[in-house]
Design an enzyme around this catalytic site. Structure first.
Site, mmCIF file in Angstrom:
data_model
loop_
_atom_site.group_PDB
_atom_site.id
_atom_site.type_symbol
_atom_site.label_atom_id
_atom_site.label_comp_id
_atom_site.label_asym_id
_atom_site.label_seq_id
_atom_site.Cartn_x
_atom_site.Cartn_y
_atom_site.Cartn_z
ATOM 1 N N ASP A 12 19.745 33.847 69.183
ATOM 2 C CA ASP A 12 20.306 33.566 70.506
ATOM 3 C C ASP A 12 20.636 34.894 71.194
ATOM 4 O O ASP A 12 21.158 35.819 70.567
ATOM 5 C CB ASP A 12 21.565 32.695 70.376
ATOM 6 C CG ASP A 12 21.974 32.079 71.698
ATOM 7 O OD1 ASP A 12 21.862 30.843 71.823
ATOM 8 O OD2 ASP A 12 22.394 32.822 72.612
ATOM 9 N N ILE A 13 20.352 34.967 72.480
ATOM 10 C CA ILE A 13 20.569 36.211 73.227
ATOM 11 C C ILE A 13 22.063 36.485 73.441
ATOM 12 O O ILE A 13 22.460 37.621 73.711
ATOM 13 C CB ILE A 13 19.814 36.137 74.583
ATOM 14 C CG1 ILE A 13 19.505 37.520 75.114
ATOM 15 C CG2 ILE A 13 20.567 35.307 75.607
ATOM 16 C CD1 ILE A 13 18.501 37.522 76.260
ATOM 17 N N HIS A 38 16.549 22.363 71.442
ATOM 18 C CA HIS A 38 16.840 23.472 70.525
ATOM 19 C C HIS A 38 18.047 23.105 69.689
ATOM 20 O O HIS A 38 18.993 22.467 70.168
ATOM 21 C CB HIS A 38 17.085 24.782 71.277
ATOM 22 C CG HIS A 38 18.059 24.676 72.413
ATOM 23 N ND1 HIS A 38 17.719 24.133 73.629
ATOM 24 C CD2 HIS A 38 19.365 25.047 72.520
ATOM 25 C CE1 HIS A 38 18.775 24.169 74.424
ATOM 26 N NE2 HIS A 38 19.789 24.715 73.776
ATOM 27 N N LEU A 39 18.006 23.522 68.453
ATOM 28 C CA LEU A 39 19.129 23.343 67.542
ATOM 29 C C LEU A 39 19.751 24.709 67.310
ATOM 30 O O LEU A 39 19.067 25.642 66.884
ATOM 31 C CB LEU A 39 18.614 22.750 66.221
ATOM 32 C CG LEU A 39 19.677 22.238 65.248
ATOM 33 C CD1 LEU A 39 20.432 21.049 65.840
ATOM 34 C CD2 LEU A 39 19.015 21.815 63.933
ATOM 35 N N HIS A 40 21.051 24.821 67.640
ATOM 36 C CA HIS A 40 21.777 26.054 67.353
ATOM 37 C C HIS A 40 22.192 26.015 65.877
ATOM 38 O O HIS A 40 22.803 25.032 65.426
ATOM 39 C CB HIS A 40 23.077 26.132 68.165
ATOM 40 C CG HIS A 40 22.914 26.168 69.656
ATOM 41 N ND1 HIS A 40 23.124 27.310 70.390
ATOM 42 C CD2 HIS A 40 22.604 25.193 70.554
ATOM 43 C CE1 HIS A 40 22.957 27.038 71.686
ATOM 44 N NE2 HIS A 40 22.640 25.762 71.804
ATOM 45 N N GLN A 46 23.888 21.047 78.272
ATOM 46 C CA GLN A 46 22.634 21.687 77.866
ATOM 47 C C GLN A 46 22.138 22.547 79.018
ATOM 48 O O GLN A 46 21.939 22.046 80.131
ATOM 49 C CB GLN A 46 21.584 20.618 77.538
ATOM 50 C CG GLN A 46 20.228 21.194 77.116
ATOM 51 C CD GLN A 46 19.205 20.107 76.803
ATOM 52 O OE1 GLN A 46 19.435 18.915 77.056
ATOM 53 N NE2 GLN A 46 18.072 20.507 76.255
ATOM 54 N N ASN A 82 22.911 20.418 72.044
ATOM 55 C CA ASN A 82 23.460 19.954 73.315
ATOM 56 C C ASN A 82 22.383 19.183 74.073
ATOM 57 O O ASN A 82 21.213 19.577 74.053
ATOM 58 C CB ASN A 82 23.927 21.147 74.156
ATOM 59 C CG ASN A 82 25.038 21.928 73.477
ATOM 60 O OD1 ASN A 82 25.965 21.344 72.930
ATOM 61 N ND2 ASN A 82 24.942 23.255 73.496
HETATM 62 P P1 AMP Z 1 22.312 25.250 75.554
HETATM 63 O O1 AMP Z 1 23.553 25.335 76.381
HETATM 64 O O2 AMP Z 1 22.487 24.417 74.314
HETATM 65 O O3 AMP Z 1 21.112 24.827 76.384
HETATM 66 O O4 AMP Z 1 22.057 26.701 74.995
HETATM 67 C C1 AMP Z 1 21.099 27.579 75.486
HETATM 68 C C2 AMP Z 1 21.192 28.848 74.665
HETATM 69 O O5 AMP Z 1 20.052 29.633 74.942
HETATM 70 C C3 AMP Z 1 22.422 29.708 74.972
HETATM 71 O O6 AMP Z 1 23.163 29.880 73.766
HETATM 72 C C4 AMP Z 1 21.806 31.025 75.470
HETATM 73 O O7 AMP Z 1 22.546 32.160 75.047
HETATM 74 C C5 AMP Z 1 20.429 30.981 74.858
HETATM 75 N N1 AMP Z 1 19.399 31.739 75.571
HETATM 76 C C6 AMP Z 1 19.127 31.738 76.884
HETATM 77 N N2 AMP Z 1 18.095 32.545 77.160
HETATM 78 C C7 AMP Z 1 17.696 33.073 75.981
HETATM 79 C C8 AMP Z 1 16.670 33.989 75.599
HETATM 80 N N3 AMP Z 1 15.836 34.540 76.490
HETATM 81 N N4 AMP Z 1 16.559 34.324 74.291
HETATM 82 C C9 AMP Z 1 17.404 33.786 73.380
HETATM 83 N N5 AMP Z 1 18.374 32.909 73.681
HETATM 84 C C10 AMP Z 1 18.534 32.561 74.963
#
Ligand code: AMP
Length: 120
Positions: A35-36, A105-107, A99, A92
């Protein structure tokens, strides 16, 4: 429920190689990358390579091979990140689930003691 996939979302761009990522693991059906904006020492996102918006979309419409491939990627991420002391997996979905990126995506979050669910 109708699921409409927007192929301009950021994870679709990552899958097409248009945006870089820190890959942890990849197989035919899934990609896992850091995750970024990590919330813990381990914060990996596992995404299917197919065009699925959310967990319920993936669970309903992904093929058995896609579902197995995805869960194998989860297992590999847990092994590679050494979360033996535990972790949290979060998916989410849509507005109530807050979301942000409309590609399932699964964190996988771990590497430290986490607080109890749920804050909000
Ligand atoms: P969600 O709120 O569950 O949709 O989470 C989206 C996640 O994507 C967040 O934790 C962001 O930090 C992550 N994210 C967004 N852009 C990138 C990217 N380019 N590379 C890696 N993670 C990202």
């Amino acid at each position: 429920m109708t699921f409409e996939y927007d192929d301009q979302n950021i994870f679709a761009k990552i899958l097409r190689g248009e945006i870089p990522n820190q890959t942890i693991y990849e197989n035919d059906h899934a990609l896992a990358f850091n995750d970024i904006n990590p919330q813990a020492p381990v914060h990996v996102l596992v995404i299917p390579k197919g065009a699925y918006v959310s967990l319920d979309h993936f669970a309903r419409d992904a093929s058995p091979a896609e579902q197995v491939g995805f869960m194998q990627a989860v297992a590999e991420v847990c092994r590679l990140t050494d979360v033996d002391q535990g972790f949290r997996a979060i998916a989410n979905a849509r507005s109530h689930g807050v979301q942000d990126v409309p590609h399932y995506h699964l964190h996988i979050i771990g590497g430290r003691q986490l607080g109890r669910m749920l804050q909000g």
